[in-house]
Each structure stands twice: as C-alpha cells, then as structure tokens.
Design a protein around this motif. Sequence first.
Motif, short mmCIF file in Angstrom:
data_model
loop_
_atom_site.label_atom_id
_atom_site.label_comp_id
_atom_site.label_asym_id
_atom_site.label_seq_id
_atom_site.Cartn_x
_atom_site.Cartn_y
_atom_site.Cartn_z
N THR A 106 44.73 41.82 43.18
CA THR A 106 44.76 40.37 43.00
C THR A 106 45.42 40.03 41.67
N GLU A 107 45.85 38.78 41.56
CA GLU A 107 46.41 38.26 40.31
C GLU A 107 45.71 36.95 39.98
N PHE A 108 45.31 36.80 38.73
CA PHE A 108 44.62 35.58 38.31
C PHE A 108 45.51 34.79 37.36
N ASN A 109 45.27 33.50 37.29
CA ASN A 109 46.09 32.64 36.43
C ASN A 109 45.49 32.64 35.03
N GLY A 110 45.80 33.69 34.27
CA GLY A 110 45.23 33.82 32.93
C GLY A 110 45.90 34.94 32.17
N ASN A 111 45.37 35.20 30.97
CA ASN A 111 45.97 36.22 30.12
C ASN A 111 45.01 37.39 29.93
N HIS A 112 45.23 38.14 28.85
CA HIS A 112 44.54 39.40 28.62
C HIS A 112 43.26 39.14 27.83
N GLY A 113 42.13 38.95 28.53
CA GLY A 113 40.91 38.64 27.79
C GLY A 113 39.65 38.79 28.62
N LEU A 114 38.54 39.02 27.92
CA LEU A 114 37.27 39.30 28.58
C LEU A 114 36.73 38.11 29.37
N LEU A 115 37.05 36.89 28.96
CA LEU A 115 36.55 35.74 29.72
C LEU A 115 37.12 35.75 31.13
N ASN A 116 38.39 36.14 31.26
CA ASN A 116 38.98 36.26 32.60
C ASN A 116 38.33 37.39 33.38
N TRP A 117 38.16 38.54 32.72
CA TRP A 117 37.61 39.71 33.41
C TRP A 117 36.15 39.49 33.81
N ARG A 118 35.42 38.75 32.98
CA ARG A 118 34.04 38.42 33.34
C ARG A 118 34.00 37.65 34.66
N GLY A 119 34.97 36.75 34.84
CA GLY A 119 34.98 35.93 36.04
C GLY A 119 35.45 36.65 37.29
N THR A 120 36.24 37.71 37.12
CA THR A 120 36.81 38.38 38.30
C THR A 120 36.11 39.69 38.65
N LEU A 121 35.22 40.16 37.79
CA LEU A 121 34.56 41.45 38.03
C LEU A 121 33.86 41.48 39.39
N ALA A 122 33.18 40.40 39.74
CA ALA A 122 32.41 40.38 40.99
C ALA A 122 33.29 40.65 42.20
N SER A 123 34.50 40.07 42.21
CA SER A 123 35.36 40.23 43.39
C SER A 123 35.74 41.69 43.61
N HIS A 124 35.89 42.45 42.53
CA HIS A 124 36.27 43.86 42.67
C HIS A 124 35.08 44.71 43.14
N LEU A 125 33.89 44.39 42.66
CA LEU A 125 32.71 45.10 43.14
C LEU A 125 32.50 44.84 44.63
N ILE A 126 32.71 43.60 45.05
CA ILE A 126 32.57 43.27 46.47
C ILE A 126 33.62 44.01 47.29
N ALA A 127 34.86 44.08 46.77
CA ALA A 127 35.93 44.75 47.50
C ALA A 127 35.64 46.23 47.69
N LEU A 128 35.00 46.86 46.70
CA LEU A 128 34.78 48.31 46.75
C LEU A 128 33.50 48.69 47.48
#
Length: 442
Positions: free
Chosen positions: A222-244
């Motif tokens: 996936t690609e998110f509309n953001g830059n290199h930072g933990l606030l973005n990763w905090r928001g997207t972590l759940a989607s990767h756990l669900i995918a796996l």
Amino acid sequence: MQRDKFISKLLGNERPIWIYTPHGYSADKKPYGLLVLTDGGLYVNAAHVATTLDNLIAAGVIPPLVAVMVDNPDRGRELSCSSAYADFLAQEIVPWARANYHATDRPEQTIIGGASLGGLQAAFVGLKHPEVFGNVLSQSGAFSWKPDGEKEYEWLNRQFAASPRLPLRFSFEAGLLEGTWWWRSLVPPSPNGPPVIDPTLLAANRNLRDTLLSKGYSVHYTEFNGNHGLLNWRGTLASHLIALVGIKPEPKISERGRTLTARSQYVGRYELDPKFAHDFVIYATVKDDSLWVKPSYLRQRPVIAESNSGFRDSEIPDLHLAFIKDEKGNVTGLTLNCGQGDMLVKKLPSPVPSLTGNTTFTLPGHTDAESVAIYGSFNNWIQTKNYCAKERDAWICRIDLAPGKYTYRFLVDGVGLNDPANSVTEDDGNGHMDSVIVIKPK
C-alpha cells in the motif's frame, strides 16, 4: 506491557525489550502468534503498539498474539542487513519468547517487522530465516540501501531476485511524499560529474514489490499520503497486521456460495472502444470473495456492490460499473458511468494463445490466473496480442522474433511482472525495470 532486559550471547551486549501479552493471556491455551518489532522503544512509546493490538484483538480482527519489541542500541549497524542481528532474533529472541510466553513455533504465525531501516532489516531477516519468520512487515523500508563499497543501490532487492522463492508473505508500504528528494538541489556539484544519489524510498519500495510479485510471493503493498514518520506508521500498522494474520469472517455457506457464483460470472477481460483509449483493458477477477477490477495500467482495486449487477469503484466513488447480459443471461460487457453518461465496454472472448514461433517464454506458477499474456517492444506493448497457454504448472508463449534486443514483461490478470527466469533487466526511463532478451542471428 512489560519491560525487561535481554542479554545476548551472540552479540555480546544487552538491551531493553518490551513484551506485550493479550487480555486473558494463559499458558494453558493454544500457543499464541508472535510479533517481533525492531526499534522497540519507538513502537511502544510513540506508535502505541499495545493500543493497536488491544483494539484489533478485542474487535476479533486478528487472533490474540504475543509481541516482543526489541530496542537497538547500535541501530545503523544492526538494522542494515546484519546477519548477526538476524541470527540474534531467530536464535535467541524467538526461542526465549517461545519458552517464556507460550509463543508459537509455526513460521506462518510469526511476524518480523520494523520501520525505515527496521523495515529493511525485517525483509533481510525473512530472507535469512524463513524457517522462523514466515511473515515480513515493513513500514517505509529503506530498500535503496547498499553495503559500503558497492556502487549499485537496492542490494536486498537483488538478493530476492537471485534467490528461489521462499515460504514468506509480505505486507509493506511507502509514503507518496517519500518519492522526492527535496534536497537534491542543495548537493554541491562534483568535479567528477553529478553526484550519485540513491533511488527515492518510494521508488525502491515499488521496485521490491515488483520483484517479489514476479517471483510469485504473496504481497500486500500500500501507499499512504504522507512522509517518513511514526505518526503515519502508527496509523497504518493495523492494516498490515490484518493483511498478514487477520481473521476473515466466515459467511454462511449458502450465502457465500451465492456470492461467489454471482461474482464469478463477471470474471473476464473488457476492452474499451479504441476510439476512446488505445489498448485499455479492464480485468475483472474474484479475490477474497469480492469482485476486483484492474483497469489497464491502473492498480487493482475491489469494487463495492450496489446491486446484483451494479458496482462502485472503491477508489473513484463517482465511477459506477454495471454489467450487461444478453437474453440468455451471458455477460457481454459493462458500462462505465461517472455522471457524464454510459460508456460501453465490450467483453473480450477467451484468449487464443500464441503457440508457434522461434522464441519460447515461460512463466512458472500463477496457475489460478484467468489470463496471462506477454507484451513488450516486439508488439508495441499491446496487452491483447500475445497470450500464453497453461501447460501443467506454468504458462507458455511462443513468438517469432527477428534478431535484436527486446524488452518485455508478463501480464498476469492485468498485473505486469518481470520474467523470474531472466535476471537481465533494463530501466524503461520512468523508474520501472523490464526484462531484456537478445535474439542472436543464426
């Protein structure tokens, strides 16, 4: 969440680690799935990983699991494709978690993850220890990395391209704002020519995605509309756990059967009238009990049912698709409507494979694909000209080619893949790599 100190015999040092156990944890229950994350302090204190896990487990979206967040006192060395650190995780951290926290010994239920350099190292750990970690989670992985002394970037990508496919599943991402080097103009000119600047993080992630797909790996990207930072990763972590390791709700058999039957009738290839767009094909497939479409060069996406034959694009909400049937109930096409009237798209007949020619192209695997084609400079990159035939566990296409050099790709249900049996590639000038074949005169 519990904080502890871990002393490594392999690395000869100690570091803090954090251990998460789910609500109702008990060693008397069946073994728990295991999540291991690098940059432990950042994931615990800034990304609030415990809150994410609590919410996902409470909602029944993922099964209860144990997580170990590992700190990295020497981050640059440990997270740059370090074999020693990979061994430390596989041979010390995981056995310790199994012995003390009733963690599973099944690779398919074990995840290694991280962000930035941690994402790079996670993929490397999967490459080195697939017998321990069956899932790789990377958030904005620094995949342009290369060892000191090497000239070519994206070292890990080349390792995956050169190795046989491993029992690994991937879920990773990159930010759209990680696709530019804003500081390029600040780099002083070099007397020996322009400086060598590594590929953007976004480009390196896309390149790795293409390599993994061409090898037949299971990839959620996936690609998110953001830059290199933990606030973005905090928001997207759940989607990767669900995918796996996500739990898919089981519909009633009768309901699921009706849904699959209804969706399956729309599977096929639909071509837009050439007067509107040249060689624009919409590929319709069924995945995870849902109908997905792949509009030519755009990315694949699910469509949302509005009626038995009508759907809405999940990425372009104003775009509606309605399938058309003849008097016998056979699907003959579809209409596209974004508020400007219907546009007819005809369903293509079953593809006729190209089976005669002096050059044979073979794509192993992908046996569940609806259609596989090959396209390249030899046919002006037309998607609908040269189709492959399924022969046992591979797809075969034969084409007459005159002597010369050609670039090409396979097209699997609309998704372009490089030839996994051919390591020779060439940049197309837009940051994408194509396979290369040279036909020599006889």
